[in-house]
Scaffold this active site. Structure first.
Site, PDB file in Angstrom:
ATOM      1  N   GLU A 190       0.842  -1.204   0.000  1.00  0.00           N
ATOM      2  CA  GLU A 190       0.000   0.000   0.000  1.00  0.00           C
ATOM      3  C   GLU A 190       0.872   1.247   0.000  1.00  0.00           C
ATOM      4  OE1 GLU A 190      -3.095  -0.021  -1.203  1.00  0.00           O
ATOM      5  OE2 GLU A 190      -3.705  -1.339   0.438  1.00  0.00           O
TER       6      GLU A 190
ATOM      7  N   ASP B   3       2.900   1.922  -5.017  1.00  0.00           N
ATOM      8  CA  ASP B   3       2.870   1.975  -6.496  1.00  0.00           C
ATOM      9  C   ASP B   3       3.379   3.294  -7.064  1.00  0.00           C
ATOM     10  OD1 ASP B   3       0.570   3.449  -5.822  1.00  0.00           O
ATOM     11  OD2 ASP B   3      -0.722   2.460  -7.302  1.00  0.00           O
TER      12      ASP B   3
ATOM     13  N   SER C   4     -13.629   4.100  -9.172  1.00  0.00           N
ATOM     14  CA  SER C   4     -13.318   5.182 -10.114  1.00  0.00           C
ATOM     15  C   SER C   4     -12.386   4.719 -11.224  1.00  0.00           C
ATOM     16  CB  SER C   4     -12.742   6.389  -9.375  1.00  0.00           C
ATOM     17  OG  SER C   4     -11.787   5.977  -8.452  1.00  0.00           O
TER      18      SER C   4
ATOM     19  N   GLU D  51      -5.907   9.125 -15.538  1.00  0.00           N
ATOM     20  CA  GLU D  51      -6.628   9.442 -14.301  1.00  0.00           C
ATOM     21  C   GLU D  51      -6.039  10.628 -13.547  1.00  0.00           C
ATOM     22  OE1 GLU D  51      -8.141   5.935 -12.191  1.00  0.00           O
ATOM     23  OE2 GLU D  51      -8.346   7.209 -10.415  1.00  0.00           O
TER      24      GLU D  51
ATOM     25  N   ASP E 235      -4.395   0.375  -9.732  1.00  0.00           N
ATOM     26  CA  ASP E 235      -5.815   0.081  -9.907  1.00  0.00           C
ATOM     27  C   ASP E 235      -6.143  -0.195 -11.363  1.00  0.00           C
ATOM     28  OD1 ASP E 235      -5.536   0.944  -7.335  1.00  0.00           O
ATOM     29  OD2 ASP E 235      -6.681   2.789  -7.593  1.00  0.00           O
TER      30      ASP E 235
HETATM   31  C1  GLA Z   1      -5.203   4.570  -4.346  1.00  0.00           C
HETATM   32  C2  GLA Z   1      -4.464   4.835  -5.642  1.00  0.00           C
HETATM   33  C3  GLA Z   1      -3.469   3.711  -5.936  1.00  0.00           C
HETATM   34  C4  GLA Z   1      -2.587   3.431  -4.728  1.00  0.00           C
HETATM   35  C5  GLA Z   1      -3.412   3.282  -3.451  1.00  0.00           C
HETATM   36  C6  GLA Z   1      -2.564   3.166  -2.223  1.00  0.00           C
HETATM   37  O1  GLA Z   1      -6.029   3.457  -4.480  1.00  0.00           O
HETATM   38  O2  GLA Z   1      -5.359   4.942  -6.707  1.00  0.00           O
HETATM   39  O3  GLA Z   1      -2.714   4.044  -7.070  1.00  0.00           O
HETATM   40  O4  GLA Z   1      -1.625   4.444  -4.579  1.00  0.00           O
HETATM   41  O5  GLA Z   1      -4.291   4.368  -3.278  1.00  0.00           O
HETATM   42  O6  GLA Z   1      -1.796   2.001  -2.266  1.00  0.00           O
END
Ligand code: GLA
Length: 405
Positions: free
Chosen positions: A33, A36, A129, A161, A172
């Site tokens: 978490e 990315d 989203s 995005e 995502d």
């Molecule tokens: C959101 C963002 C992802 C990632 C998470 C945290 O979901 O869209 O790209 O950074 O937060 O891990």
């Protein structure tokens, strides 16, 4: 979700039959978490819940969207490389985003009429989203004959995005496009790659929603963007020190170079030397979390529920105490899931609200679900739509664009 209600809804809105369905699933991140956007790996899986658009291509450049959820008002815009955004935080911006980015890169000119439907709770950390971005993007790409190579398209949708103003990473979009049935995927970035890992048959991935909304383009946006800046700053200071002190002679231009060149314990020790208290916490989270992703994947290969669960617990503790993105409700759900017998639990997605993910197996899942109902939802008198808030995730395939007849 069946096509059942979607097709008549389209006919009622547009007085014609839809020709295609574009669909993209939500996701749950198992571990990794806030890594990315630092270019470091994540380990999510796609859900059985998704955004679906029944659509019919148009012969002009308009995109005309209706939503089966009456909370979301109609959206219309013309495709182009500089589409004026709607009010911040509104759903239409997630449809404009891929149209805008595709038009910046390709000569696309043809829009569509569409009815959007979703069984993903929105603003819950399950990527409703990005699923919408992908479903619209995929539709526009197919209608305009833009090539769709999943990995390159995932990077394109992640760039798209950014239009909404959140400087998100690419997790995502990549998992929603590239996932396989029954699998989680290790995703690495620059370039995007997915390594699919079978989720053991008797593992049960439980999702529980706090009910506290975590709008990615709303209130949480500033904190999210701030975390990204803090990570950039910590990287700059540590990599600068490593170069000056000649700790390695490898070129360190990105986070992945740093974690590949120097082990986690040494990195944290360097961080302790050169970072202030706040940046050290952010840095420590990212370094340790990247390490946990690698170990967690091994634990999944070994079907080691306890080992994987322990890593989820450690991830949550770090997100709570070092990265400061948890909340009282998320902490409470995590504690209740553990009390109910989960092997581990953590917040999933950006945090600040939204959902937790807990790992159980087929023998403990009943007790985990019951304990969450009794000690979280019933205590708050939340009894409606409980299946939307608490469910077992089924690792599912990625997005698709299919003809209807
Ligand atoms: C959101 C963002 C992802 C990632 C998470 C945290 O979901 O869209 O790209 O950074 O937060 O891990």
């Amino acid at each position: 979700m069946s096509h059942g209600a979607l097709l008549p809804a389209f006919e009622a809105c547009f007085d014609a039959a839809p020709t295609h369905v574009s669909r993209a699933p939500g996701r749950v991140n198992l571990i990794g978490e806030h890594t990315d956007y630092n270019g470091l790996p994540v380990f999510p899986m796609a859900l059985q819940r998704e955004v679906r658009i029944a659509l019919r291509p148009r012969s002009d450049g308009m995109v005309v969207l209706r939503n089966t959820n009456p909370r979301f008002s109609p959206v219309e815009f013309e495709i182009g490389p500089a589409i004026p955004p709607g009010p911040p935080g509104t759903w239409g911006n997630y449809a404009r985003a891929p149209a805008n980015e595709l038009a910046r890169r390709y000569a696309i000119w043809r829009g569509f009429d569409g009815v959007v439907s979703s069984d993903l709770p929105d603003a819950s950390g399950l990527s409703s989203s990005s699923a919408l971005v992908n479903a619209v993007g995929l539709a526009l790409a197919h209608i305009n004959q833009v090539p769709v190579d999943v990995r390159a398209f995932a990077a394109l949708m992640a760039d798209a995005e950014q239009y909404v103003g959140t400087r998100g990473g690419g997790m995502d979009q990549a998992i929603s496009l590239g996932a396989r049935d029954r699998c989680a995927a290790k995703i690495t970035f620059d370039p995007v790659r997915l390594r699919h890992v079978n989720v053991p048959d008797d593992w049960c991935v439980v999702i529980a929603d706090t009910g506290v909304r975590a709008e990615k383009s709303g209130a949480a946006r500033n904190t999210y963007n701030l975390r990204r800046k803090e990570c950039e700053e910590a990287f700059r200071i540590v990599s600068g020190h490593v170069a000056t002190a000649r700790i390695t002679d490898k070129l360190l231009t990105r986070w992945p170079d740093l974690v590949a060149a120097i082990d986690a314990d040494t990195l944290v020790a360097i961080g302790e030397e050169v970072l202030d208290a706040k940046l050290l916490r952010r840095f420590r989270h990212v370094v340790r979390e990247a390490d946990r992703v690698e170990t967690a994947i091994d634990r999944m290969y070994a079907a080691d529920t306890t080992g994987f669960g322990a890593l989820m617990d450690a991830s949550h503790a770090s997100l709570r105490s070092d990265f400061l993105v948890s909340s009282a409700e998320l902490d409470e759900l995590v504690a209740i899931a553990r009390e109910g017998g989960a092997a581990g639990a953590r917040l999933t997605g950006a945090g600040f609200g939204g959902c937790i993910v807990a790992l159980a197996d087929r023998w403990t899942v009943g007790s985990v679900l019951e304990t969450l109902v009794a000690e979280y939802y019933e205590c708050r008198n939340i009894t409606d739509r409980i299946d939307d808030r608490l469910f077992v995730a089924v690792p599912s395939r990625g997005a698709s664009y299919d003809p209807l007849r």
